[in-house]
Design a protein around this motif. Structure first.
Motif, PDB file in Angstrom:
ATOM      1  N   THR A 118      15.087  24.688 -22.027  1.00 27.52           N
ATOM      2  CA  THR A 118      16.397  25.051 -22.562  1.00 27.52           C
ATOM      3  C   THR A 118      16.531  26.572 -22.502  1.00 27.52           C
ATOM      4  O   THR A 118      15.670  27.275 -23.023  1.00 27.52           O
TER       5      THR A 118
ATOM      6  N   THR B 119      31.277  16.810 -31.042  1.00 28.48           N
ATOM      7  CA  THR B 119      29.886  16.366 -31.079  1.00 28.48           C
ATOM      8  C   THR B 119      29.803  14.863 -31.346  1.00 28.48           C
ATOM      9  O   THR B 119      29.047  14.148 -30.686  1.00 28.48           O
ATOM     10  N   LEU B 211      29.235  18.835 -23.519  1.00 27.33           N
ATOM     11  CA  LEU B 211      28.027  18.157 -24.012  1.00 27.33           C
ATOM     12  C   LEU B 211      27.647  17.001 -23.104  1.00 27.33           C
ATOM     13  O   LEU B 211      26.471  16.768 -22.832  1.00 27.33           O
ATOM     14  N   LEU B 214      26.092  18.430 -20.049  1.00 25.69           N
ATOM     15  CA  LEU B 214      24.746  18.931 -20.354  1.00 25.69           C
ATOM     16  C   LEU B 214      23.738  17.792 -20.477  1.00 25.69           C
ATOM     17  O   LEU B 214      22.564  17.968 -20.173  1.00 25.69           O
ATOM     18  N   ALA B 215      24.217  16.617 -20.909  1.00 26.44           N
ATOM     19  CA  ALA B 215      23.301  15.487 -21.103  1.00 26.44           C
ATOM     20  C   ALA B 215      22.577  15.124 -19.814  1.00 26.44           C
ATOM     21  O   ALA B 215      21.499  14.551 -19.843  1.00 26.44           O
ATOM     22  N   GLU B 217      21.479  17.373 -17.734  1.00 27.35           N
ATOM     23  CA  GLU B 217      20.658  18.516 -17.319  1.00 27.35           C
ATOM     24  C   GLU B 217      19.169  18.230 -17.487  1.00 27.35           C
ATOM     25  O   GLU B 217      18.759  17.463 -18.343  1.00 27.35           O
ATOM     26  N   ILE B 220      17.636  18.780 -21.030  1.00 27.02           N
ATOM     27  CA  ILE B 220      17.896  17.720 -22.010  1.00 27.02           C
ATOM     28  C   ILE B 220      16.907  16.578 -21.786  1.00 27.02           C
ATOM     29  O   ILE B 220      16.348  16.008 -22.735  1.00 27.02           O
ATOM     30  N   LEU B 234      20.684  16.503 -29.255  1.00 27.28           N
ATOM     31  CA  LEU B 234      22.112  16.792 -29.124  1.00 27.28           C
ATOM     32  C   LEU B 234      22.488  18.104 -29.805  1.00 27.28           C
ATOM     33  O   LEU B 234      23.196  18.934 -29.240  1.00 27.28           O
ATOM     34  N   HIS B 237      19.588  21.309 -28.746  1.00 24.93           N
ATOM     35  CA  HIS B 237      19.517  21.680 -27.338  1.00 24.93           C
ATOM     36  C   HIS B 237      20.892  21.630 -26.673  1.00 24.93           C
ATOM     37  O   HIS B 237      21.281  22.547 -25.976  1.00 24.93           O
ATOM     38  N   GLY B 238      21.641  20.551 -26.914  1.00 23.33           N
ATOM     39  CA  GLY B 238      22.958  20.424 -26.282  1.00 23.33           C
ATOM     40  C   GLY B 238      23.982  21.363 -26.893  1.00 23.33           C
ATOM     41  O   GLY B 238      24.498  22.268 -26.240  1.00 23.33           O
ATOM     42  N   SER B 242      25.913  24.737 -25.460  1.00 23.96           N
ATOM     43  CA  SER B 242      27.343  24.759 -25.115  1.00 23.96           C
ATOM     44  C   SER B 242      28.112  25.750 -25.972  1.00 23.96           C
ATOM     45  O   SER B 242      29.267  26.048 -25.683  1.00 23.96           O
TER      46      SER B 242
END
Lengths: 358, 323
Positions: A118, B119, B211, B214-215, B217, B220, B234, B237-238, B242
């Protein structure tokens, strides 16, 4: 150590293999039907063993690894068969329980260390996070362990490196940090998904050395996923060749490399550049492309690209036939009495690539 | 530190450019006499002469620019002739806190609400909760703010004002915080909500999309492979990642609102802010006021942008190293 205190995994039993995958099938929904990506894959991995999972992109290597980790969350996906970790069935395990195994008993490292961290947290923070997710220890204790493991993974000045952000580290250091994170809870199984693909050759060799040394220092077994036969030759005790979601050949690495039973394995071995002797004008390549999962042929999936293809190959997928101790290939040629010729030692890349790297 | 100084220098340069541009648009456009525009309609020749001399319209453009900036920022005696010599700058300084209160309150509501909605929608992707929230967001984006404001007024001031539900709502207008904090809150809570509605819609949808992207990525996936709980993945990290996009979007919207973009809300609710000042000046063609409010809003947009850049440095370590 972790497993005993948490009491959810059996202590090591020498008669049960560490990882026993049998008849694993994974299908994804696409265009209104289920498309099989991985079909009937079986293999075992003993304690402190290193197994290489080889195949082209799209052959189902990564999907197999993700299925073992229970990380496939595509809606509608179907995973069947059995994955036994120390005798404990993982397929169908409730998410909460498999989560406790992940990162603690089974850890995974990924292909591209740049994108696998991350970006907004320091390396040390992310390793601490994993330790603290599985063990009740204080921040300072977790950081002390993080620094120690980073140091053991060959990261120079680990205390300072732990305070760095992923983008501030080179690719090789990031991959070392990734391995340190994977090992932070002392896992018994490490799944490495193309750990060296994104790195340059000298760093590749260092990382492979590191992975090889893990079984000695940490007693970890490794499932090494790669598309590079050279990497397998350097690193793995046994080899499993996947083609189009099915097992093409499996066996001890030296047997597979010296007596390939499947034309696909032989073709892969031919496409490794020779280290000694005259340089070929052109490396042999396998003509054509693997079939897309939606349209796999009814017979042998490698048939359309195979030099030895004949009528017997086109009706049903060939079954795995034993060729020697623990050595099997899914090809009709040995049974028909015309096995592929063994390869000479000069063709054989084991231990030559490793020596060639400084 | 040097990076911050560098950024401040850049900000000053941008401000200078903006002021030149605004000055040019108002006073250096060919074919129009700025004297007549400042003096207002039907001004007598004496006033015209006085204005021409005061603003230096009989002198070269750079001199005119310097005089104008001096009147705006140093002597602050830019006066409105349409409005019988009212000084412009103090008027803006009086209006600014009202706008600031309105926009900050609305921003607080829209940031908390949109983070919650986005979220939750991303966590429950493709369920009816997700679809319902996103539909709600779309409705919020589609409702014009002046219409929503008028409806809110109609309901709370008129039809249902005497019911238990809305009897606490004060009449239109503004109550300074220093005078009565509770009155201030009562006067602003409905304008805040009305102004925030559209932004809640936009931000929750943007955040959800971010989000969900990003999930997929790698990092994640790594976080899941570490054995973290889905909620921690979530949020820590997510969502944390964001926030970088979120803040850049927020900076722009916040700045344009503080700079007078909340005009419609201020007019509908009778709040004496910068937006309403601009609105009044536009209806009476009061050039000095328009000029001053435009300048003021430009300053705010640029300053808010600089503030966002500073927040960025804290949010994204990659930016920290690049600067």
């Amino acid at each position: 150590m972790c497993s005993l205190t948490h009491g959810c995994v059996m202590p090591a039993d020498p008669t049960i293999p560490l990882l026993d995958v049998s008849d694993l099938c994974v299908s994804f929904p696409a265009g209104g039907r289920m498309v099989p990506i991985v079909e009937h894959v079986s293999f075992t991995l003993p304690e402190a063993g290193i197994l290489g999972l080889v195949g082209e992109s799209g052959s189902g290597k990564s999907v197999t690894a993700m299925a073992i980790m229970g990380l496939i969350d595509t809606p509608g996906v179907r995973v069947s068969g059995s994955v036994r970790f120390r005798g404990r069935e993982l397929v169908g395990l409730p998410p909460r329980q498999i989560r406790r195994l992940r990162g603690r008993d089974i850890a995974m490292i990924f292909q591209d260390p740049m994108t696998a961290f991350t970006p907004v947290y320091t390396i040390g923070w992310q390793i601490d996070e994993q330790i603290r997710a599985h063990e009740r220890i204080s921040r300072t204790q977790a950081r002390a362990r993080t620094v120690r493991i980073l140091g053991e993974m060959g990261v120079p000045d680990p205390e300072r490196m732990a305070r760095r952000y992923p983008h501030q580290l080179s690719g090789g250091l990031r991959q070392r940090a990734m391995i340190a994170m994977a090992l932070s809870c002392n896992p018994t199984l490490l799944i490495a998904d193309e750990p060296t693909t994104a790195l340059d050759v000298t760093v590749q060799a260092q990382i492979l050395d590191l992975i090889r040394s893990l079984r000695g220092t940490y007693g970890s077994s490794v499932l090494l996923i790669t598309h590079d036969m050279g990497v397998v030759a350097q690193t793995c005790d046994s080899t499993l060749v996947l083609y189009s979601g099915r097992v093409a050949e499996t066996g001890p690495s030296d047997r597979v490399f010296s007596h390939p039973g499947h034309p696909y394995t032989a073709a892969l071995l031919d496409s490794i550049p020779p280290l000694y002797g005259p340089r070929p004008d052109r490396l042999p390549a396998i003509a054509g492309a693997p079939p897309v999962p939606m349209a796999r042929p009814p017979g042998c999936a490698f048939g359309p690209r195979c030099a030895h293809v004949h009528a017997a190959c086109t009706t049903t997928p060939p079954a795995l036939l034993p060729l020697g101790p623990d050595h099997e290939a899914a090809c009709v040629l040995p049974a028909e009495g015309t096995p592929l010729p063994p390869r000479t030692a000069a063709d054989w890349p084991i231990d030559t690539i490793g020596d060639a790297c400084p | 530190m040097t990076a911050l100084l560098h950024r401040a220098g850049q900000t000053l340069l941008v401000l200078f450019g903006v002021s030149v541009l605004v000055f040019g648009v108002f006073f250096a456009t060919p074919g129009a006499d700025p004297t007549a525009r400042i003096a207002g309609r039907n001004a007598s020749p004496q006033i015209m002469e006085k204005v021409r001399h005061e603003y230096g319209f009989d002198r070269p453009l750079p001199v005119q620019y310097v005089i104008m900036m001096k009147k705006l920022f140093i002597t602050r005696d830019l006066a409105s002739y349409a409005n019988r010599g009212e000084r412009v700058v103090p008027e803006i300084m009086q209006a600014a806190p009202v706008t600031a209160c309105l926009v900050c309150g609305a921003a607080f509501i829209w940031v908390t609400m949109s983070i919650a909605m986005g979220t939750v929608a991303a966590a429950m992707k493709d369920t009816w909760v997700d679809r319902g929230l996103m539909m709600l967001g779309l409705v919020g984006i589609s409702i014009p703010v002046f219409w929503l404001g008028e409806v809110a007024n109609l309901v709370t001031q008129n039809r249902y004002h005497d019911t238990w539900l809305f009897s606490w709502v004060p009449g239109l207008g503004y109550v300074p915080f220093s005078q009565s904090p509770l009155g201030w809150f009562r006067a602003l809570v409905i304008p805040w909500t009305v102004l925030a509605v559209m932004f809640i819609g936009i931000y929750s949808r943007v955040l959800r999309t971010d989000l969900v992207t990003l999930a997929g990525e790698d990092f994640i996936r790594t976080a899941h492979a570490k054995g973290l709980s889905p909620i921690r993945v979530l949020l820590w990290h997510g969502l944390r990642t964001s926030m970088v996009t979120f803040v850049s979007l927020f900076g722009m919207d916040f700045a344009q609102l503080v700079g007078g973009g909340a005009l419609l809300t201020e007019v509908v609710f009778g709040l004496p802010g910068v937006g309403r000042l601009t609105y009044r000046a536009l209806t009476t063609l009061d050039l000095p006021v328009i000029m001053a409010t435009v300048m003021y809003s430009a300053v705010f947009v640029v300053l808010a942008n600089a503030a966002v850049d500073v927040i960025y440095v804290f949010l994204d370590p990659r930016v920290r190293d690049a600067s």
